[in-house]
Design an enzyme around this catalytic site. Structure first.
Site, PDB file in Angstrom:
ATOM      1  N   GLU A 246       2.671  10.117  11.352  1.00 29.16           N
ATOM      2  CA  GLU A 246       3.284   9.766  12.642  1.00 29.16           C
ATOM      3  C   GLU A 246       3.673   8.283  12.658  1.00 29.16           C
ATOM      4  O   GLU A 246       4.771   7.924  13.081  1.00 29.16           O
ATOM      5  CB  GLU A 246       2.303  10.061  13.795  1.00 29.16           C
ATOM      6  CG  GLU A 246       2.080  11.549  14.062  1.00 29.16           C
ATOM      7  CD  GLU A 246       1.045  12.182  13.142  1.00 29.16           C
ATOM      8  OE1 GLU A 246       0.500  11.473  12.272  1.00 29.16           O
ATOM      9  OE2 GLU A 246       0.784  13.385  13.285  1.00 29.16           O
TER      10      GLU A 246
ATOM     11  N   GLU B 251       0.830  -1.196   0.000  1.00 20.28           N
ATOM     12  CA  GLU B 251       0.000   0.000   0.000  1.00 20.28           C
ATOM     13  C   GLU B 251       0.870   1.255   0.000  1.00 20.28           C
ATOM     14  O   GLU B 251       0.653   2.183  -0.776  1.00 20.28           O
ATOM     15  CB  GLU B 251      -0.896  -0.001   1.243  1.00 20.28           C
ATOM     16  CG  GLU B 251      -1.763   1.245   1.381  1.00 20.28           C
ATOM     17  CD  GLU B 251      -2.677   1.181   2.593  1.00 20.28           C
ATOM     18  OE1 GLU B 251      -2.411   0.358   3.498  1.00 20.28           O
ATOM     19  OE2 GLU B 251      -3.662   1.942   2.630  1.00 20.28           O
TER      20      GLU B 251
END
Lengths: 370, 421, 370, 421
Positions: free
Chosen positions: B364, B231
């Site tokens: 993050e 992905e």
């Protein structure tokens, strides 16, 4: 297609250079030389040239070099940057060599490639490719008179290549009428010198467009290849910081387990990866004579200097107080990075060059937007 | 690539093109490519490939492109092509590969990804959707979110908890969800752009035969890693020409509108252009490095940079446009075929780009992946192990999971790969 | 000395406005209005004006206002920004009121202060104080012809104040020859309108330098006071994000216990604190007629718009997927922030103004540095 | 401040100035100010003050400044004035206050701060310097680092471990170290600027009478908080005129050197000027808010911003100077009287500013302080509690320590307040 990776030959060269520098140029030794007021290390230079032939890499074989090209020079610069090695590679093997290659002056190439002679280009270190200044006057003889401030690698040079009048001149650095004054430099491992000429005998090695072109070529090569040195500096800073925060504990944990530290170093890793791609592109363009070379060189100096400086700043910060001391290598890297960021034109200057090269035109004059 | 395999491949393409006309219909042509092994060269013969090294894929793509074969338009089945195919190939049985890969390739069967849940975003291993064994079936109950294409999908990549008694990463199993099965309810989820690109998927007593399981029972996390790695590489990883992405839109607007230029914006533009070009070269270099291998954690960096640049450049275009940028095109709830990160207006692109740092792993999360898996920095102290974990039952140290346990931060909708074209 | 704090009266005013908005303008209600295509809320406006008299704050008592000044107006704007309240306060109580005060036209002030009338200044929303454009022509009558795109608070206005020719004109918004076309606006809670005039009857309220000065004064007040709205938006974004990350758990911990999230929000808090000081300074300068007002207004718009936008972006990110949905207030704040960042001139424009006001001269023309 | 106290104070100043000539010698004049209660107005009578509200200090300072009284030059004894004085006043006995405050104020006795250790930087509560009770004395052994002014100091603020058996924050005691005592060895510590502004301090069997203890045994952490809070407010907290700090140097260089200007640097300059002015107004607003109170965690923000701006602005000045910026003035090891953050050359200022985000609490520490103590975000999981902590011996919940337990990051030399003038 452009090859942005390292091939096996390049990796082998890197290993050799790194091994030599690890043994003969540990940072403690470099710092001791700095403290002693003699940063440049002639013995180290002799080894690099003698054992590994680094000075002859881009010089054709018929002139005594290895003739392998500038991609390999870039790899050497990465390692020299990594070690902040105090040797005149940039001035001699990049600037002077490229200038001499460009103007077809082969007499000096052999001695340069063999390391029997060190040379540099006499311009202020911050000179960018497009705009070489010329504060030196020529009189018949020919002889040179004038002063150039802040020249890189002039202190250990035997021969000075001086753009003056409408030509490029070679001057014996130890000859009459030449005065080199060490500069108290921000970069302690590559101190600059002010060079003065008072009716100093000179030999013209190129004239007119050839001379201008040679200087531009030399500065373009400097800008393109310095990026690899900057990548080496940045990678070393990152490596030092990572090693420190993995072992240094505070609050019962490795400092490197705290997200603020982790993410900052991850950002540096990303930036160094990008700088490496940009630097490889510049080196490859230079090596292959790609028409994109000027853009690639400006892109490299618009990007890599900032990355090296940031990496060095983060390295100091990640070490806390320790990184702020004289007895830690971080400051040698920081000073090299900050100084190199100005060399061959600062990022701001190279971004301005992209105005034309990338067709990103400036605002039309006199038409402020409401 | 001046080697024999490459030459043979070029020969195969030439011969193939003599016998098949791209104008004869996309599905038929794609099917023929699959059958000739000219889909993914590294796939085995019979599964769309020729068993050749992965590095030869660009040779194939290039030969087809040179012949004017229309782009495969992977965006028609982006999750299928980008994530399902590598996962099925690596973890599926021969029968599963046989069943799924061809219609996936041709676009006849669209895929979606059923990973995220309302309470399992960044902490993906915390999924609570249950799959309970009942004879030869699994009975699935739970809720998934951020499922793009669910309303058009035939199959869904489903991560479900099959053993709530063990540590959270270990109780998961990977199933392929039949999106036409009774009990699957798909509802649009509207975004701040106004459109409903994603869906919520409610699974109520959905019966899935065990033949739809991918990998072993309890091994779902390992299978999911394959999906996630692919992905991230899919996002922003396509090689682009200079100014091929969002920076090109900005640069063209800049050139076309001298009256909007200021020196301050010029400085911003030059910086953005440099950053975009650096990112482009970096993606290219990564691709050259990975030509022979599978995606690793380095792909996270490309996705991270892509998100930051998309946000910054789209904002800069709004700065340039000034008053014009205060206009939107349409707030009505659309159901787009595919997300169009480079389409519509500057204001749309700015808003849509806000999702880039959330979907497919938040920025993050990605920074932590880089710090831990690339730089080898130590993880944070764990607090989410069930008590059994601290006993002898604790799993042996091994390769760290793709979503490192120490992850921070905001949730993620896995969303679209949404590659920059 | 400049007072950058809030006094007791201001705090009491804030409490009243916030209480009213909490009851009568919760974000869900605003979103419902947006979905219904009628963002502006006349009932809410009627309450704000009727119960709290917010429209009359800067209007002298002899003209029916409270005469307390622009510091209090700024406090109201903070709260309206916080609630992204769909009311025409900026156009009517700031722009139009300030313009009318500046040109000594008192006939309209009473109705404006009493809320019997809503007005706005007909310029594109992005117009900065120094450079009001003038696309509207005046013919005898007088009557106006022309078109102005992207006017704030024109949709609910009764009176349009139009800079045209060498004057400032009042036009009945519902009168003949006036056409207001709603703009599909980035800011869904304060949609703009394009305003067209076709030989629309007008009344000149000021001429010449008085008119120009009034428009400049209005736009300066807009720039100075919009900063307070931006502070309100930013503070709300921070509050939402903090509340979310304190309760949302991932990996068995509150998301707000992770340093990356913590430090990002700490940075936003610092930025909002700074924006507040800057906005208070601008409001105080405006209220006291300080000669530094123009600089303070440009400083405010060079700083506060970016802070609000960043705070809104961080708010979306801190909420993860939830913040990216239509059914969460973050997007209302983001759209308001991004739109307001362009209003009265973007940050870039106001930084350019500081070139003169702060004596930071631009490079001399035609002298590129080497 | 049109109130009676202010008027009375102005009257006292006027009368004082009639009787004391500032030209009569700084020490004598300062001593007279102390004796007249015109040092710190909020101190009790007899301890340099008048027992007036703290908010009246600016009235005093202004009245003296208007009369042309030379600046107190607090940088002569910055740690004494900025940190020792508030700590002694708050935690000292009357006898201690009597002994220390006057010579501290006059500058006759210089103070330093003995907090940081090689293994206790950010994690200050981890100090291992031991103080063992022996009759009426404490015997101290350990090593401190980053001690500015130690070589000139008469007294040192010393944090030492007196009970290694309890949780780390609880086993500390705060002593005032007699820097002339036998066993105190001060060695210069050289920085990357070339100079030795700081010191290492070795403490070997140093005997300190118990009368030098500040606060209760085991209460050292609480006392240290007072010192640290005041440290952060002291850094960058002084009210400045516009362009009073580092931005002023840059702006003046810019105005003086038109030939060095570029549009790109102009954009950077304008941004920096805006940020600096915003920071200045923020410090001013904080001061107005705190006029009546003691420093809180908000002071951390001022210090954080100060460091960031100093680093950015000094780097920008180097950018402007180009080739000239590559020159340094002097690498020899100097022992500066006081750090001079705005002195020497641009290259020096750039290098010195690197320390601003480390000394006095790293920027990472300060962000955590803001996040936890201002925003109320939850702490991170703790791993540094000794086993006894998890038992019933655990301290009751109370106000969090100033260095929150969840602190990250690099070490800190507490260093100089080094306020921007």
């Amino acid at each position: 297609m452009t090859d942005l990776c390292y091939d096996d030959v390049e990796e082998a060269l890197r290993d050799s250079v790194r091994a030599l520098l690890t043994t003969h140029a540990p940072w403690q030794r470099t710092l001791t030389r700095v403290d002693g007021g003699e940063a440049y290390d002639p013995a180290l230079w002799a080894r690099l040239v003698g054992e590994l032939g680094v000075a002859g890499l881009p010089v054709p074989e018929e002139h005594g070099g290895a003739g392998v090209g500038f991609r390999e020079v870039a790899v050497v610069l990465e390692e020299l940057g990594r070690a902040v090695a105090p040797v005149p590679f940039l001035g001699s093997a990049v600037l002077a060599t490229r200038a001499l290659l460009a103007c077809g002056e082969t007499r000096l190439l052999g001695p340069l490639a063999a390391g029997r002679c060190v040379a540099t280009l006499v311009v202020p270190f911050g000179t960018s490719p497009g705009t070489p200044p010329d504060p030196v006057a020529v009189s018949t003889g020919p002889a040179l008179t004038g002063r150039v401030a802040g020249v890189v690698d002039a202190l250990p040079a035997d021969v000075l290549l001086v753009p003056a009048g409408d030509g490029l001149y070679a001057v014996d650095a130890r000859g009459p009428g030449v005065r080199r004054t060490p500069v108290v430099s921000l970069d302690v491992t590559r101190p600059l010198a002010d060079v003065g000429f008072a009716d100093a005998p000179a030999r013209r090695v190129a004239a007119g467009a050839t001379a201008t072109g040679a200087v531009t070529d030399a500065l373009t090569a400097g800008a393109a290849l310095l990026a690899s040195e900057q990548v080496g500096v940045a990678q070393r800073c990152l490596d030092l910081a990572v090693a420190h925060v993995r072992t240094r504990h505070q609050f019962g944990r490795p400092v490197g387990s705290f997200q603020a530290v982790k993410h900052r170093l991850a950002d540096v890793w990303v930036a160094v990866s990008q700088a490496r791609a940009v630097a490889r592109y510049a080196a490859d363009c230079l090596a292959t004579g790609d028409p994109d070379t000027a853009l690639a060189a400006s892109l490299a100096q618009a990007y890599c200097g900032t990355v090296a400086t940031t990496a060095a700043e983060v390295c100091v910060q990640a070490h806390g107080g320790l990184g702020f001391t004289w007895e830690h290598p971080a400051h040698l890297l920081l000073k090299r990075a900050r100084s190199a960021a100005v060399a061959f034109g600062a990022a701001d200057r190279h971004r301005a060059v992209l105005t034309d090269l990338a067709d990103l035109p400036a605002p039309p004059p006199g038409a402020p937007r409401p | 690539m001046p080697d024999d395999d490459a030459d043979r491949l070029r020969g195969l393409v030439a011969e193939f093109l003599r016998r098949h006309d791209p104008a004869g219909g996309a599905t038929a042509f794609l099917g023929a490519r699959f059958d000739a092994g000219l889909a993914w060269v590294h796939h085995p013969v019979g599964l769309g490939g020729l068993g050749l090294p992965r590095r030869l894929q660009p040779v194939l793509d290039e030969a087809l492109a040179r012949a004017g074969v229309p782009d495969h338009r992977p965006r028609r089945n982006s999750i299928g092509l980008g994530m399902a195919a590598p996962t099925v190939l690596r973890h599926g049985t021969p029968a599963q590969c046989q069943r799924w890969l061809r219609p996936l390739w041709t676009g006849e069967e669209v895929w979606c990804q059923l990973f995220s849940e309302p309470d399992a975003g960044s902490d993906l291993a915390a999924v609570t959707t249950r799959a309970v064994r009942d004879g030869d079936d699994w009975v699935v109950d739970g809720q998934k979110v951020w499922t793009s294409l669910a309303h058009r999908a035939r199959w869904g990549l489903l991560l479900a908890r099959t053993d709530p008694g063990v540590a959270k990463h270990r109780g998961l199993t990977y199933l392929v969800c039949d999106m036409t099965a009774p009990g699957v309810l798909v509802r649009p989820l509207r975004q701040l752009t106004g459109e409903a690109e994603f869906n919520e998927v409610f699974l109520t007593g959905v019966r899935l035969p065990d033949t739809l399981r991918l990998g072993a029972v309890g091994d779902g996390w390992r299978v999911a890693r394959t999906t996630l790695m692919n992905e991230r590489v899919a996002i922003g990883g396509r090689p682009l020409p200079r100014e091929g992405g969002m920076i090109g839109l900005l640069a063209r607007a800049w050139r076309a509108r001298p009256e909007l230029r200021t020196h301050g914006l010029h400085a911003d533009l030059l910086r953005a252009w440099v950053e975009a070009e650096a990112a482009r070269l970096t993606a290219l270099r990564l691709r050259q490095q990975l030509a022979a291998g599978e995606p690793g954690p380095e792909g996270s960096a490309v996705k991270l940079t892509f998100a930051e640049l998309a946000q910054r450049i789209s904002a800069l275009e709004l700065d340039l446009l000034g008053d014009e940028g205060l206009r939107y095109d349409d707030w009505t709830m659309r159901r787009p075929e595919e997300p169009d990160l480079l389409g519509r207006t500057a204001a749309y692109r700015y808003l849509r780009a806000r999702g880039n740092s959330i979907e497919g792993g938040t920025s993050e999360i990605l920074r932590t992946v880089i710090a831990e898996r690339v730089l080898g920095l130590p993880p944070e102290p764990r607090v989410d192990r069930p008590p059994s974990e601290s006993g002898p039952d604790r799993p042996p140290p091994g390769p760290r999971p793709d979503r490192p346990p120490s992850e921070p931060g905001p949730d993620r909708p896995p969303g679209e790969p949404g590659a920059d074209r």
